[in-house]
Design an enzyme around this catalytic site. Structure first.
Site, mmCIF file in Angstrom:
data_model
loop_
_atom_site.group_PDB
_atom_site.id
_atom_site.type_symbol
_atom_site.label_atom_id
_atom_site.label_comp_id
_atom_site.label_asym_id
_atom_site.label_seq_id
_atom_site.Cartn_x
_atom_site.Cartn_y
_atom_site.Cartn_z
ATOM 1 N N ASN A 112 -47.434 -47.425 -6.003
ATOM 2 C CA ASN A 112 -48.323 -48.258 -6.934
ATOM 3 C C ASN A 112 -48.677 -47.905 -8.224
ATOM 4 O O ASN A 112 -48.892 -48.474 -9.095
ATOM 5 C CB ASN A 112 -49.684 -48.866 -5.779
ATOM 6 N N THR A 157 -51.329 -83.526 -44.836
ATOM 7 C CA THR A 157 -52.113 -83.880 -43.753
ATOM 8 C C THR A 157 -51.828 -84.966 -42.797
ATOM 9 O O THR A 157 -51.358 -86.007 -43.520
ATOM 10 C CB THR A 157 -53.583 -84.001 -44.105
ATOM 11 N N HIS A 158 -51.952 -85.037 -41.543
ATOM 12 C CA HIS A 158 -51.404 -86.103 -40.848
ATOM 13 C C HIS A 158 -50.100 -86.481 -41.098
ATOM 14 O O HIS A 158 -49.625 -87.540 -40.876
ATOM 15 C CB HIS A 158 -52.174 -87.454 -41.001
ATOM 16 N N SER A 280 -21.019 -80.109 -36.917
ATOM 17 C CA SER A 280 -21.161 -80.742 -35.967
ATOM 18 C C SER A 280 -19.566 -80.990 -35.700
ATOM 19 O O SER A 280 -18.806 -80.875 -36.350
ATOM 20 C CB SER A 280 -21.624 -82.084 -36.294
ATOM 21 N N ASN A 288 -26.395 -77.449 -39.857
ATOM 22 C CA ASN A 288 -27.492 -77.815 -38.945
ATOM 23 C C ASN A 288 -28.323 -76.579 -38.912
ATOM 24 O O ASN A 288 -27.725 -75.302 -38.890
ATOM 25 C CB ASN A 288 -27.047 -78.214 -37.410
ATOM 26 N N LYS A 328 -42.921 -58.535 -13.583
ATOM 27 C CA LYS A 328 -41.892 -57.818 -14.469
ATOM 28 C C LYS A 328 -40.887 -58.971 -14.880
ATOM 29 O O LYS A 328 -40.205 -58.881 -15.939
ATOM 30 C CB LYS A 328 -41.195 -56.743 -13.380
HETATM 31 N N1 ARG Z 1 -41.271 -52.855 -7.074
HETATM 32 C C1 ARG Z 1 -42.488 -52.455 -6.587
HETATM 33 C C2 ARG Z 1 -43.124 -53.220 -7.774
HETATM 34 O O1 ARG Z 1 -42.744 -53.636 -8.684
HETATM 35 C C3 ARG Z 1 -42.780 -51.163 -6.520
HETATM 36 C C4 ARG Z 1 -43.966 -50.851 -5.875
HETATM 37 C C5 ARG Z 1 -43.958 -50.986 -4.482
HETATM 38 N N2 ARG Z 1 -44.974 -50.502 -3.692
HETATM 39 C C6 ARG Z 1 -45.370 -51.022 -2.426
HETATM 40 N N3 ARG Z 1 -46.354 -50.549 -1.910
HETATM 41 N N4 ARG Z 1 -44.337 -51.718 -1.907
HETATM 42 O O2 ARG Z 1 -44.547 -53.464 -7.590
#
Ligand code: ARG
Length: 447
Positions: A112, A157-158, A280, A288, A328
């Protein structure tokens, strides 16, 4: 073949669930590889200083990690087919190579805080690149503003013909917009620039670790002090970052929307060389502005990401949740999309040609009604009276365009003060302190 999971005890996980929970990590995590190893080098250095690794173990771990880092740089180290994520990959390979000492690396750490750290390091790194792109576009816009400083353009404007403007004003306006955006990017960077390492699973650890040492080794401005809060920065860092990227995107989208309109035949204020347009398949005459159109679309999409992220985070309680993994998928591609848009705008604007005789067209005469009012005011008439006289002339069709009047005040066509805009941008750029982070990470990498 699925490798044994780091967390696996006696029972192997169901393969379908395993695949689902790993999700896209095997691909996305490769972007974190450099940062994951740098974080581990700092962590191992700290474990050694705190007596949790002996000299020989530290030498083996640090040497092994630096070898892996060189392989990541060379592009030969990626998450293996059966491996869950980058954190597992590094630990598995390290332990294969150096033996027992590799198994000690994860002391006083959890995935974590490990992934939290990776994301903060990654965000700092990517924001530095985005700021460089912003700086290039900013410089180019100010350069165009100076070069075409006095080229007249209609102001709207507008969506209606309003008042005289200039290309100098238009280009510098979009530059100053980027300066405001840089304030938000700086705020996001500062939020990312705090060390969460040592928060472990989100509640700290009973080992006597030195969190200030890893803070210094990784070139952070300071720690996330409270370990519970440190874990809460997962998601919050990404959100601040996406909010900043969305602000930049909104500036780019507007610039692109202007360019598409002004390149259009009805306006024809701008021209692009043919190799920067697309044709085109049916209409032989088309040139374009697809580059600007796709910048507009991509940047409009980017502006939705803070909302998408807010929905991922909605209702999550304090502490780690696997939901956070999905952040992510929103964050990583956003950097690349925005960087690509910054790049392509530089390419297009560098060779954008500007028509200098736009206002010769009689349809633009009404741009000067306000100037006509002002010349009556300067002759002594009250403003409201002058306004009525000019209004009447417009209504009965006798309005004639007066000689244009100079705008001389701060920030107007006659006194752009682009120097003030440039100074502000440069001061913000210098406030990031990229150099501190770069120097610290280089020292970790090269020992
Ligand atoms: N892939 C997980 C994430 O992006 C990694 C951390 C995983 N931790 C866990 N306690 N399962 O959060």
């Amino acid at each position: 073949m699925t490798e044994q999971r780091l967390w696996q005890k006696d029972v192997a996980p169901d393969e379908r669930l395993d695949r689902f929970t790993a999700g896209n990590d095997r691909v996305l995590d490769n972007e974190l590889a450099v940062h994951d190893v740098l974080g581990s080098i700092a962590h191992a250095t700290m474990l050694h200083r705190c007596g949790l690794l002996d000299d020989a173990e530290a030498r083996a771990v640090l040497g092994g990690l630096r070898t892996i880092l060189a392989e990541v740089r060379a592009g030969t180290f990626t998450v293996g087919a059966g491996v869950e994520d980058i954190h597992s990959q590094v630990e598995i390979v390290l332990t294969e190579r150096i033996g027992e000492a590799g198994k000690k690396l994860h002391t006083a750490r959890s995935r974590n805080d490990q992934v939290l750290l990776d994301i903060k390091l990654y965000t700092r790194h990517r924001l530095a690149r985005t700021v460089a792109g912003m700086q290039r576009l900013f410089g180019l816009l100010l350069d165009r503003s100076e070069r075409f400083r006095d080229v007249p353009m209609p102001g709207y404007t507008h969506g209606q013909i309003a008042m005289p403007s200039t290309f100098g004003l238009w280009a510098a306006a979009h530059a100053e917009s980027l300066a405001d955006d840089l304030e938000l990017v700086l705020a996001a960077y500062r939020i990312a620039d705090r060390n969460p390492l040592g928060s472990a699973a989100g509640f700290g650890s009973s080992f006597p670790i030195d969190r200030l040492l890893t803070t210094e080794l990784l070139g952070f401005s300071g720690p996330n002090v409270n370990v519970v809060y440190a874990q809460l920065t997962r998601g919050r860092t990404e959100r601040a970052t996406l909010t900043a990227l969305a602000a930049v995107a909104s500036s780019l989208a507007r610039l692109a929307a202007d360019a598409v309109l002004y390149l259009g035949g009805e306006h024809g204020f701008f021209r692009l060389p043919e190799d920067l347009t697309t044709g085109s398949s049916i209409m032989p005459h088309k040139k374009n502005p697809d580059g600007f159109e796709l910048v507009r679309a991509q940047c409009n999409l980017l502006q939705g990401l803070p909302n998408a992220l807010a929905l991922v985070l909605a209702n999550l309680t304090t502490g780690y949740h696997r939901d956070l993994q999905v952040t992510k998928e929103l964050l990583f591609p956003a950097f690349t999309k925005l960087d690509d848009c910054l790049d392509i705008l530089c390419l297009l604007l560098e060779r954008l040609d500007v028509r200098t005789d736009i206002l010769d067209d009689p349809k633009y005469a009404y741009l000067f009604t306000v100037d006509a009012v002002h010349s009556l005011v300067l002759q002594g008439l009250p403003f409201r009276e002058a306004y009525r006289i000019v209004g009447r002339a417009v209504a009965v069709g006798t309005f004639e365009r007066p000689a244009g009047q100079a705008h001389t005040h701060l920030g107007s066509a006659g006194d752009l003060r682009n120097d003030l805009i440039a100074e502000r941008f440069a001061a913000l750029r210098d406030a990031f302190g990229f150099e501190r982070a770069e120097a610290a990470l280089a020292a970790l990498e090269h020992g």
